[in-house]
Every structure is written in C-alpha cells, then in structure tokens.
Enzyme design. Sequence first.
Site, mmCIF file in Angstrom:
data_model
loop_
_atom_site.group_PDB
_atom_site.id
_atom_site.type_symbol
_atom_site.label_atom_id
_atom_site.label_comp_id
_atom_site.label_asym_id
_atom_site.label_seq_id
_atom_site.Cartn_x
_atom_site.Cartn_y
_atom_site.Cartn_z
ATOM 1 N N HIS A 68 0.825 -1.215 0.000
ATOM 2 C CA HIS A 68 0.000 0.000 0.000
ATOM 3 C C HIS A 68 0.853 1.257 0.000
ATOM 4 C CE1 HIS A 68 0.097 0.903 4.440
ATOM 5 N NE2 HIS A 68 0.075 -0.406 4.596
ATOM 6 N N ASP A 182 5.816 1.374 6.753
ATOM 7 C CA ASP A 182 4.432 0.906 6.627
ATOM 8 C C ASP A 182 3.707 1.885 5.697
ATOM 9 O OD1 ASP A 182 1.952 -0.199 6.971
ATOM 10 O OD2 ASP A 182 1.759 0.293 9.094
ATOM 11 N N GLU A 214 -5.076 1.875 2.499
ATOM 12 C CA GLU A 214 -5.070 0.649 3.302
ATOM 13 C C GLU A 214 -5.263 0.955 4.774
ATOM 14 O OE1 GLU A 214 -3.179 -2.607 5.769
ATOM 15 O OE2 GLU A 214 -2.734 -0.464 5.680
ATOM 16 N N GLU A 215 -4.647 2.045 5.235
ATOM 17 C CA GLU A 215 -4.630 2.340 6.669
ATOM 18 C C GLU A 215 -6.002 2.729 7.218
ATOM 19 O OE1 GLU A 215 -2.395 1.613 8.625
ATOM 20 O OE2 GLU A 215 -0.450 1.690 7.626
#
Length: 361
Positions: A68, A182, A214-215
């Site tokens: 992502h 991330d 995504e988060e």
Amino acid sequence: MAKMDETLTMLKDLTDAKGIPGNEKEAREVMEKYVTPYADEVTTDNLGSLIAKKEGNASGPKIMVAGHLDEIGFMVTRIDEKGFVYFQTVGGWWSQVMLAQRVTIMGSNGDVTGVIGSKPPHILSADARKKPMDIKDMFIDIGASSKEEAEEFGVKPGNSVVPYFEFTPLKNDKMLLAKAWDNRIGIAIAIEVLKQLKGADHPNVVYGVGTIQEEVGLRGAKTSANQIQPDIGFGVDVGIAGDTPGVSDKDADSELGKGPQIVLYDASMISHKGLRDLVVDTADASGIPYQFASMAGGGTDSGSIHVTANGVPSLSITVASRYIHTHAAIIHRDDFENAVKLIVETIKKLDADTVKELILA
C-alpha cells in the site's frame, strides 16, 4: 552514512515521499518511476491505486502482489484565530508518539513545517501529568501569528499532514531507519519482484500493485483487485518485531534479519492453507529463511483481496519492523531481499494446474 546503492536510493525515494490515505499521488509517482521499466503496462484504478502488469504466460493465472502506498498521517480540520492548526488523525496513531514531533503540511503554496504541541506539563494538574495527552487536545504550531497568516502560508482545511523524518541507514547499514516503512517496503517488494522477473520465465501474469487507503480500511485493495480479478493474491506489508525490550514471545516473537514473516492469521484474514503450504515448501527447498507470525488485531490488503469476486487464495508476506505507526521505524535489509526472493520463487511455480490444486488443498 552507508554508500547509497540503487536499492537504497529507491528505498529513500519511497520513504521520503509524502502520501497519507486519500492523497497518495507523490508516493504513486515514485512507484511509477521505479516500476515502469519492468512492466508491460502501467495503469490505475479509478481511486488511484497503481497497477503494473507483467506477462509471462498471457493465458496463465493472474498473480497480484500488493503493497500500500499510504502512510499514517493527519488532515487539517480547522485553524484558530491565533494561527494554530487542528487536525484529524488519518490511520491509527497512539497519542504518546505524537507530541513534539515535526510534521509537514502539504499546503496549497508548497510545504509548511510545523510541530505538534499541547499545554506544557508545568501548568497541568498532578493527575493530568500522569495521563497521556488526548489527541483532541493537540494542535500544530506553524509559527503563524493569526488565522490570516496561516492561510497566507497556504494552510487550509483538508490539507494533508505528513510525519517528517529522513531515511537513514544505521551504523549496521543493513538496519534501515525511516518513516513510512508501513508500507513503502511493500511497494519496494512489488517493484523488485517485477524487476527480478524481467528476463525470467513465469507461467502467469503478475500484477505489482500500489494500493491506496489501506490504513483506513483496506480500500484500494478492494478496487484494484476488482479491476484485476486475480487468481492468487499476496499482500506485502510490515509486521510486528518482537526483538525489543519489554516485548514477550506471547506478544510477538519475530526478529529483524531472521527472514520474512509468513502471516498465519490476522484480524482481516485466515491465510489460505494451500498457498501457505506452497510458500513454506518453496522457502524450505530454496533455503530462504522465514518466520511465522500471527496478529489478533490489524490486517493487510490480503483481507480485501481474498474476498474479491468468488474468492482469491491469498497470503500476507511481511517484513518485521520495529516502532510501526510512529515517525520512524527500523527494518532489516535482508528481510526485504528474502521476501522478494520467496515471492519470485513461488510465482515461478504458480501455473494453472498448481493454482487449481491448491484452491482445495
């Protein structure tokens, strides 16, 4: 600082890029630059996930390797009369890692530097000093003296706010410190998988995907998987490292440098047994180190991919990371390189017959 080879330069460019959920453009452009030489076609879905396609056998199974693009950050919600900026978190933040941290507001006239502030401890009650500061009581100080001056700086509601941190290899130069591992490391894995398949035979079509949002709920994985309609899905992301003080094996037992994590279970998905067995067998046969991981909370893009259309056998392969969801995290370069190697070797085995067999394994 370590000598910057091609891989480190790519990792620096990816992690330094600014891209919170809903505004992944800068990170997407970096991915596009690096993946285009190895792809037959680069497109996007209608929300902005990047899809890089590489054909091995055009009539073979479709394999999706998804990282992502977005990182956790903030969004400006209002500016008060004195020029202080208030914000909404975008993605999961823990209040204790936020105060006194430098941020960049992506303003309409260019980047604006700020720092997250709150009341100083000297004027708090004894009870209040013992408690973490609520996020709602924090603000961003950009050095403006009024709302009007903040607006002149180009700051307005809706602006993205991104953690500020520069990519830095540590003294042990396999240990890499940066913001946004991330999940820019997942993007790097997707790029590198296509690169290593450049001159190789593979009995399938591979899609290296940079998903958006995504988060905040695995959203771009839904739309991009819907566009691709893959037969097999790999979510590539970071996982939890358990090799720092205070973390017990019951919480997390992975160590940096001991190989990519094969995720057995998380809150978004139970990994597909057939695909998991194939990946483990491939790792064993190729001498690639790996670790098993499971997380009661959290999830990855595989959580959306595996329930696309009539189901997609999926597995998350992750890179253990220290201090995720903060301004700066640490990963080990060997884990990145072994994750790529493991996915590449598995892809070479994923012909139509193998895919058919593993569905009901």
